[in-house]
Design a protein around this motif. Structure first.
Motif, PDB file in Angstrom:
ATOM      1  N   GLU A  79       1.972  -5.120  -0.116  1.00 14.85           N
ATOM      2  CA  GLU A  79       2.797  -6.085   0.039  1.00 14.85           C
ATOM      3  C   GLU A  79       1.350  -6.290   0.973  1.00 14.85           C
ATOM      4  OE1 GLU A  79       6.416  -7.133   1.418  1.00 14.85           O
ATOM      5  OE2 GLU A  79       7.375  -6.111   0.136  1.00 14.85           O
ATOM      6  N   PRO A  80       0.508  -7.680   0.691  1.00 22.92           N
ATOM      7  CA  PRO A  80      -0.762  -8.517   1.002  1.00 22.92           C
ATOM      8  C   PRO A  80      -0.430  -9.446   2.511  1.00 22.92           C
ATOM      9  CG  PRO A  80      -0.050  -9.780  -0.544  1.00 22.92           C
ATOM     10  CD  PRO A  80       0.848  -8.686  -1.019  1.00 22.92           C
ATOM     11  N   ALA A  81      -0.731  -9.239   3.553  1.00 21.56           N
ATOM     12  CA  ALA A  81      -0.384 -10.028   4.417  1.00 21.56           C
ATOM     13  C   ALA A  81      -2.018 -10.591   4.834  1.00 21.56           C
ATOM     14  CB  ALA A  81       0.142  -8.628   6.058  1.00 21.56           C
ATOM     15  N   VAL A  82      -1.699 -11.767   4.631  1.00 17.41           N
ATOM     16  CA  VAL A  82      -3.734 -12.581   4.783  1.00 17.41           C
ATOM     17  C   VAL A  82      -3.586 -13.609   6.156  1.00 17.41           C
ATOM     18  CG1 VAL A  82      -5.003 -13.961   3.481  1.00 17.41           C
ATOM     19  CG2 VAL A  82      -2.778 -12.573   2.590  1.00 17.41           C
ATOM     20  N   HIS A  83      -4.756 -13.003   6.436  1.00 17.66           N
ATOM     21  CA  HIS A  83      -4.736 -13.987   8.483  1.00 17.66           C
ATOM     22  C   HIS A  83      -5.438 -15.363   7.620  1.00 17.66           C
ATOM     23  CE1 HIS A  83      -6.842 -14.516  12.161  1.00 17.66           C
ATOM     24  NE2 HIS A  83      -7.481 -15.062  10.953  1.00 17.66           N
ATOM     25  N   ALA A  84      -5.147 -15.873   7.966  1.00 18.12           N
ATOM     26  CA  ALA A  84      -4.936 -17.262   7.616  1.00 18.12           C
ATOM     27  C   ALA A  84      -4.911 -18.758   8.957  1.00 18.12           C
ATOM     28  CB  ALA A  84      -5.090 -18.283   6.583  1.00 18.12           C
ATOM     29  N   ILE A  85      -6.108 -19.022   9.546  1.00 16.09           N
ATOM     30  CA  ILE A  85      -6.063 -20.073  10.964  1.00 16.09           C
ATOM     31  C   ILE A  85      -6.580 -21.458  10.131  1.00 16.09           C
ATOM     32  CG2 ILE A  85      -6.953 -20.436  13.144  1.00 16.09           C
ATOM     33  CD1 ILE A  85      -6.705 -17.371  13.060  1.00 16.09           C
ATOM     34  N   GLY A  86      -7.414 -22.017   9.748  1.00 17.72           N
ATOM     35  CA  GLY A  86      -7.643 -23.319  10.130  1.00 17.72           C
ATOM     36  C   GLY A  86      -6.502 -23.965   8.279  1.00 17.72           C
ATOM     37  N   ASP A  87      -7.080 -25.045   7.741  1.00 15.85           N
ATOM     38  CA  ASP A  87      -6.165 -25.914   7.434  1.00 15.85           C
ATOM     39  C   ASP A  87      -6.567 -25.552   5.316  1.00 15.85           C
ATOM     40  OD1 ASP A  87      -8.128 -27.021   7.876  1.00 15.85           O
ATOM     41  OD2 ASP A  87      -7.057 -29.460   7.142  1.00 15.85           O
ATOM     42  N   ARG A  88      -7.915 -25.194   5.789  1.00 21.13           N
ATOM     43  CA  ARG A  88      -8.341 -24.686   4.447  1.00 21.13           C
ATOM     44  C   ARG A  88      -8.183 -23.592   4.379  1.00 21.13           C
ATOM     45  NH1 ARG A  88      -8.664 -25.362  -0.679  1.00 21.13           N
ATOM     46  NH2 ARG A  88     -10.718 -23.966  -1.744  1.00 21.13           N
ATOM     47  N   ALA A  89      -8.311 -22.483   5.476  1.00 20.26           N
ATOM     48  CA  ALA A  89      -7.656 -21.240   5.168  1.00 20.26           C
ATOM     49  C   ALA A  89      -6.115 -20.755   4.367  1.00 20.26           C
ATOM     50  CB  ALA A  89      -8.080 -20.463   6.029  1.00 20.26           C
ATOM     51  N   ASN A  90      -5.248 -21.479   5.316  1.00 20.18           N
ATOM     52  CA  ASN A  90      -4.278 -21.284   5.137  1.00 20.18           C
ATOM     53  C   ASN A  90      -3.866 -21.804   3.357  1.00 20.18           C
ATOM     54  OD1 ASN A  90      -1.717 -20.609   6.598  1.00 20.18           O
ATOM     55  ND2 ASN A  90      -3.671 -21.334   7.455  1.00 20.18           N
ATOM     56  N   THR A  91      -4.715 -22.877   2.591  1.00 17.09           N
ATOM     57  CA  THR A  91      -5.145 -23.272   1.085  1.00 17.09           C
ATOM     58  C   THR A  91      -5.109 -21.912   0.149  1.00 17.09           C
ATOM     59  OG1 THR A  91      -4.409 -25.457   1.851  1.00 17.09           O
ATOM     60  CG2 THR A  91      -5.274 -25.126  -0.375  1.00 17.09           C
ATOM     61  N   VAL A  92      -6.500 -22.139   0.920  1.00 17.56           N
ATOM     62  CA  VAL A  92      -6.523 -20.879  -0.521  1.00 17.56           C
ATOM     63  C   VAL A  92      -5.719 -19.353  -0.387  1.00 17.56           C
ATOM     64  CG1 VAL A  92      -8.651 -18.645  -0.026  1.00 17.56           C
ATOM     65  CG2 VAL A  92      -9.104 -21.191   0.481  1.00 17.56           C
ATOM     66  N   ALA A  93      -4.885 -19.349   1.199  1.00 19.33           N
ATOM     67  CA  ALA A  93      -4.178 -18.177   0.550  1.00 19.33           C
ATOM     68  C   ALA A  93      -2.723 -18.497  -0.034  1.00 19.33           C
ATOM     69  CB  ALA A  93      -3.709 -17.593   2.548  1.00 19.33           C
TER      70      ALA A  93
END
Length: 505
Positions: free
Chosen positions: A324-338
């Motif tokens: 299973e993946p765990a995706v580091h995302a902090i900024g709002d654009r990064a979270n949308t990408v994730a």
């Protein structure tokens, strides 16, 4: 006392224990590492243990103390945390000059060994970290200072020369290059670091921790296979896989949740760690809006660590083989990408941090079945940095209340050493949204104590028959505790997998 050499308590009945925060008195029976009976204290022949006498083995009277599910830290870097406990502490320094002064005071003997420090936060400093500041106070001994968010390293000239970066203009190195530089520095021997980690796990158990997800950089699974042959960790460990080691893990047939090492009940394969962006303090978190003052620069919106197509490819490859993946995302654009990547792959997994979110993305966590692995202490530690660099957007930063209201599953972590490995600090920060005398920061995002306890226990709300015997006994009912008491919660005892890992039993 344990009843055998392994530390496992074969049969134990905990009597006069309050079942959960605000709970009533009950008896809880543990046998062979699992909870076998949960019955009211006044009725040992009814409830979950109906028709079965709750007896045999040893009985332990807990005198009305509160019994909770064992707590987890769902995001740690254990080797970094264990090492940071033995390094120069830079937390609370308010300027680059103050750090240099502290290095001067603690320099010790210039014997050629690297002086390591950890914990500086330069997001609000008026002056900038620079190698010349460190050169002026310690020119001959290599100095390597790691930022509190683990996304930057500040080196003096002697240390830059040691890693072949003598021509670096400032000595402040960020993101991937920082990890490369730190990896090139002399490391403590494995047996020393492993000893520090064993000690750190015992300290975590003393705070009620029964398990961690270890996101330490490197071949974390292999490291824990080695350690488990040397000592039994005081906590369960889910060891992350990094992309460089993904194909090797797949070739071995490893899947998330598989046991590895000498005791597969305690050490398991964790998720695949992937990155979409950097961090807030380094102004590298990927955001839709530019950072103030950086509008006309290449990094105005932060950085993209992994291109969306590559993110999807890696996630699909891992998920197809049970990782299973765990995706580091902090900024709002990064979270949308994730979230877009999870929607494309349609797999289970996690987003780590989820610090800045758009309103449209809030319901997608629940819709896609993606866990939000969050660190409530970051919200209180970084409120001033967020107010400056995410000005006008902080009503959707660290939005735990909104995430929970949208149906998301929250799991608390510390990101240790970014914050201390202590789940009670996370619980208190989530409940109060302040760690000092100031009013709560965005109080609308506060969580209730029961909801915070569930997030700190990886979703366990109740103590149920059949569950692993991962338990914590506390001296104060969390529902009766103010934030200061929550932070310093007196932990009476901790049990993991049916074995006492903290306490005098």
């Amino acid at each position: 006392m344990a009843d055998n050499a392994s530390g496992l308590v074969p049969v134990l009945t905990l009597t006069r224990v309050r079942l959960g925060a605000g709970g009533s008195l009950a008896r809880v029976r543990v046998a062979d590492g699992r909870i076998t009976h949960v019955v009211p204290e006044t009725d040992t022949g009814s409830g979950a243990g109906a028709g079965v006498e709750v007896g045999g083995g040893r009985q332990l009277d807990l005198d009305g103390r509160v019994l909770l599910p064992g707590l987890w830290d769902a995001h740690v870097h254990l080797a970094e945390w264990a090492s940071a406990r033995h390094r120069l502490d830079l937390a609370g320094t308010g300027s680059a000059r103050a750090v240099a002064d502290l290095v001067r005071e603690r320099a010790g003997v210039a014997d050629g060994s690297v002086l390591y420090g950890y914990g500086f936060r330069d997001g609000l400093w008026a002056d900038a970290p620079h190698k010349t500041l460190l050169d002026a106070v310690l020119p001959d001994r290599p100095v390597a200072l790691v930022s509190a968010d683990l996304h930057a390293a500040w080196l003096n000239s002697a240390c830059l020369a040691l890693v072949g970066r003598g021509d670096h203009p400032t000595g402040l190195i960020r993101e991937h290059e920082a990890h490369e530089v730190l990896s090139a520095l002399p490391a403590a021997p494995d047996d020393v670091v492993d000893g520090w980690i064993e000690e750190a796990c015992r300290a975590a158990a003393a705070r009620g921790v029964s398990g961690v997800i270890d996101f330490q950089f490197g071949d974390t699974v292999a490291d824990w296979e080695r350690r488990s042959a040397q000592f039994r960790p005081a906590v369960r460990v889910s060891a992350a896989v990094y992309p460089s080691y993904l194909d090797a893990a797949i070739k071995r047939g490893l899947r998330t949740g598989d046991g590895v090492g000498a005791d597969g009940s305690l050490v398991q394969v964790g998720p695949l760690k992937l990155f979409t962006d950097g961090s807030l303090n380094t102004r590298t978190a990927l955001c839709r809006d530019p950072y103030p003052g950086l509008e006309d620069t290449d990094g105005a919106h932060g950085i993209e660590e992994t291109a969306p197509d590559e993110l999807v490819r890696l996630m699909r490859h891992a998920a197809a083989h049970g990782i299973e993946p765990a995706v580091h995302a902090i900024g709002d654009r990064a979270n949308t990408v994730a979230l877009d990547a999870f929607e494309a792959v349609r797999c289970r997994g996690r987003i780590e941090h989820a610090q800045l979110l758009t309103p449209q993305d809030l319901p997608r966590f629940a819709q896609l079945g993606v866990t939000a692995g969050v660190q409530p202490r970051h919200a209180t530690d970084d409120r001033d940095v967020a107010d400056r660099h995410w000005a006008g957007r902080t009503e959707r930063a660290f939005a735990y209340g909104d995430l929970l209201a949208a149906g998301a599953r929250l799991e608390f972590g510390s990101d240790a050493p970014v914050s201390p490995l202590d789940p009670w600090l996370a619980i208190a920060s989530a409940v109060s949204r302040t760690d000092d005398e100031r009013p709560a920061w965005h109080p609308e995002q506060r969580l209730s104590v029961p909801d915070a306890l569930v997030a700190a226990a990886r979703g366990r709300r109740l103590i149920r028959v059949g569950d692993p015997a991962d338990l914590v006994v506390v001296d104060v009912d969390p529902l009766d505790a103010d934030p200061d008491t929550l932070r310093a919660m007196p932990v009476h005892a901790t049990m993991t997998n049916g074995r006492w890992t903290h306490g005098t039993y």
